[in-house]
Design a protein around this motif. Structure first.
Motif, mmCIF file in Angstrom:
data_model
loop_
_atom_site.group_PDB
_atom_site.id
_atom_site.type_symbol
_atom_site.label_atom_id
_atom_site.label_comp_id
_atom_site.label_asym_id
_atom_site.label_seq_id
_atom_site.Cartn_x
_atom_site.Cartn_y
_atom_site.Cartn_z
ATOM 1 N N ALA A 38 0.936 -1.132 0.238
ATOM 2 C CA ALA A 38 -0.106 0.047 -0.045
ATOM 3 C C ALA A 38 0.899 1.179 -0.059
ATOM 4 O O ALA A 38 1.832 1.214 0.640
ATOM 5 N N ALA A 39 0.433 2.295 -0.734
ATOM 6 C CA ALA A 39 1.069 3.675 -0.700
ATOM 7 C C ALA A 39 0.005 4.572 -0.986
ATOM 8 O O ALA A 39 -0.148 5.317 -1.755
ATOM 9 N N PRO A 40 -0.742 4.606 0.198
ATOM 10 C CA PRO A 40 -2.055 5.599 0.331
ATOM 11 C C PRO A 40 -1.579 7.079 -0.164
ATOM 12 O O PRO A 40 -2.642 7.746 -0.805
ATOM 13 N N ALA A 42 0.247 7.985 -2.568
ATOM 14 C CA ALA A 42 0.431 8.030 -3.932
ATOM 15 C C ALA A 42 1.978 8.564 -4.200
ATOM 16 O O ALA A 42 2.284 8.910 -5.195
ATOM 17 N N ARG A 43 2.771 8.527 -3.396
ATOM 18 C CA ARG A 43 4.131 8.687 -3.164
ATOM 19 C C ARG A 43 4.433 7.513 -2.428
ATOM 20 O O ARG A 43 4.029 7.219 -1.155
ATOM 21 N N VAL A 44 5.697 6.914 -2.864
ATOM 22 C CA VAL A 44 6.419 6.035 -1.781
ATOM 23 C C VAL A 44 7.793 6.538 -1.289
ATOM 24 O O VAL A 44 8.540 6.886 -2.234
ATOM 25 N N VAL A 45 8.277 6.370 -0.085
ATOM 26 C CA VAL A 45 9.488 6.550 0.423
ATOM 27 C C VAL A 45 10.548 5.051 0.338
ATOM 28 O O VAL A 45 9.778 4.501 0.733
ATOM 29 N N ALA A 46 11.468 5.232 -0.301
ATOM 30 C CA ALA A 46 12.257 4.089 -0.345
ATOM 31 C C ALA A 46 13.800 4.315 -0.173
ATOM 32 O O ALA A 46 14.498 5.374 -0.365
ATOM 33 N N LEU A 140 10.359 0.726 2.626
ATOM 34 C CA LEU A 140 9.498 1.531 2.118
ATOM 35 C C LEU A 140 8.711 1.993 3.130
ATOM 36 O O LEU A 140 8.611 1.521 4.252
ATOM 37 N N LEU A 143 4.054 8.856 3.374
ATOM 38 C CA LEU A 143 4.104 10.172 3.747
ATOM 39 C C LEU A 143 2.773 10.530 4.405
ATOM 40 O O LEU A 143 2.714 11.785 5.020
ATOM 41 N N PRO A 148 7.965 15.443 2.562
ATOM 42 C CA PRO A 148 8.977 14.843 2.965
ATOM 43 C C PRO A 148 9.921 15.788 3.950
ATOM 44 O O PRO A 148 10.138 16.963 3.611
ATOM 45 N N ALA B 35 14.727 8.122 -1.001
ATOM 46 C CA ALA B 35 14.180 8.869 -2.069
ATOM 47 C C ALA B 35 12.679 8.787 -1.806
ATOM 48 O O ALA B 35 11.965 7.987 -1.084
ATOM 49 N N ILE B 37 9.239 8.410 -4.358
ATOM 50 C CA ILE B 37 8.921 8.123 -5.726
ATOM 51 C C ILE B 37 7.462 8.006 -5.945
ATOM 52 O O ILE B 37 6.496 7.916 -5.009
ATOM 53 N N ALA B 39 3.717 7.039 -6.829
ATOM 54 C CA ALA B 39 2.858 5.775 -6.966
ATOM 55 C C ALA B 39 1.490 6.153 -6.970
ATOM 56 O O ALA B 39 0.717 6.038 -6.078
#
Lengths: 305, 305
Positions: A38-40, A42-46, A140, A143, A148, B35, B37, B39
């Motif tokens: 899940a990446a609610p 709509a951005r993913v931190v990685a 992962l 936010l 960020p 980072a 990204i 999603a």
């Protein structure tokens, strides 16, 4: 008592994944070409880190459970240091075929338990043969609609504050290196850091302008904030906690030791959260000064000569 | 001509990230704790692989550019095999301090160029010292609102089809192992696979019920679909493309060779996309049969005894 060579790739994967509970953020866990998380926002931190035996851990100094806890912690701390909530880890595990399956299982128990602390899961990975044990951990996070918390937002007039232990892991490592067997608290701090994960939410909700986790050493990491923000950071060493247990080199360890995964942040004056300790100020200029002077050296170099 | 030990961790990172263009999915690229990204689907597809020198590549057989292309390709193919669009890679790079910076830069050029093929970016990573070169590649991707294409959806009555080269990389590896210097097409196939990335969209838009990329060998990978879907897969070996260039062991290479990163899928009858080749059928039962018999062995084992 079997080895991972006897278990084979798919046998080992089956034995390891059985030990990995999957949380609600995991839409599709281990067993396919890729995981779905899940990446609610709509951005993913990685973020990703490699840990290599003999350089980042020693099997005669740390058991597999602690190695797993530490490998997870250092990556989860990087997610928290962006002001994000960790959701999942992916773990690449390289090891010699004669490694015991038990050892690997206990390592994965450590990874899973550290994930549990923050509500994340080990959702995927890879296992391969190699001549030395290497862990490749990717974390992962989400936010939750916020910006960020980077290293580049510190402004002249901000104060610098820290949250969490400093120098404990470095002091513990120095003790192990000297063949000492205590104090136990310091050895444990080296083997299994305990990042104060609540620091991310605290920093964000109190309006921190920059945040990172201290992995290379306080002075060096504050240098990253200074460089990214285009400011000077002035540290008052007498304000940096260096309790007596750290020993005669306590202040040095607190200023230069990494791997405790404390958090350091800059805040506008008057907004520092309760559990944080103010250790300095942000000014116009460049670099880090400790008590007005060039800082001590001794920070971690990943390619020692 | 410098070494990565001379460049140091931060010097090396600066030289590598300079070569990494950041695409529009990258909200925050290299240089912070993590980072960020895009999603847009509110889920992220994520996979990770370790590549170890001497096991997954040999520096005397492959140059750094091709090693980079291959490391990226095998992870991007895993994202495509979920029916997703690759967005970013994170790359962990472990190497001895005496490794040339030039070698590392060329490796990252290969990673970046393979990403460019699918519109992705190398958005973050880690560099550490180690006694052998290891690459830890994590790929992220976006499903664009569609359900992931897993291994578990094959149904009795479906047909099995493949897209892309089979056996080329294995034939190339066998030639290198025998000290041969041609045919060049096969050596190149081992060094730099060219996954037909369009296969993911094709499979999804034509209603594929299961999809994966062939990384362990066609028969073994179809076995993963059979196991995950609870079906039997019957392969007609005469339908599996094994062109003359593959040599006398061509059919064996095509059935058991991995690393070309072709795609295999199951489709309801009559829905196979044009560029795909039908090679079998799905029935009730378990396991894979080739021409009605137990399949040949010889697939890749990551922990060879």
């Amino acid at each position: 008592m079997g080895t991972i060579g006897d278990a084979g790739e798919f046998g080992l994967i089956a034995r390891l994944t059985r030990r990995l509970p999957q949380g609600s953020d995991v839409r599709l866990g281990p067993g396919d070409d890729a995981a779905v998380i899940a990446a609610p926002d709509a951005r993913v931190v990685a973020t990703t880190d490699l840990l290599v035996e003999g350089r980042h851990f020693r099997r005669d100094w740390s058991g597999p459970y602690d190695i797993g806890r530490k490998a997870a912690a250092q990556n989860l701390a990087d997610i928290v240091a962006m002001g994000a909530r960790p959701t999942a880890l992916l773990v690449g595990f390289a090891a010699p075929p004669d490694t015991c399956v038990d050892w690997a299982e206990t390592l994965y128990d450590g990874l899973a338990d550290e994930c549990r602390v923050v509500g994340a899961s080990v959702a995927g990975g890879d296992v391969v043969g190699a001549s030395e044990i290497t862990l490749a951990v990717t974390a992962l996070g989400d936010l939750g609609g916020a910006a960020p918390l980077t290293r580049s937002g510190a402004r002249p007039g901000d104060v610098v504050a820290v949250r969490g232990r400093l120098g404990y892991a470095a002091a513990g490592l120095a003790l192990l290196d000297a063949g000492r067997d205590g104090p136990a608290e310091l050895l444990a701090a080296h083997r299994r850091p305990e990042p104060p994960y609540a620091a991310g939410d605290e920093a964000r909700s109190h309006g921190a302008t920059a945040l990172l986790d201290v992995s290379d050493g306080l002075v060096q990491d504050l240098g990253h904030i200074a460089a990214a923000s285009g400011v000077q950071i002035d540290v008052d060493s007498s304000a940096v906690p260096a309790p007596e247990i750290l020993g005669p080199d306590g202040q040095h360890h607190a200023l230069t030791g990494g791997e405790d995964h404390a958090f350091a942040a800059t805040f506008p004056p008057g907004t520092v959260p309760p559990a944080w300790t103010v250790i300095g100020t942000v000014a116009e200029g460049a670099g880090v000064r400790v008590d007005g002077r060039e800082p001590p050296t001794g920070a971690w170099d990943h390619f020692p000569t």
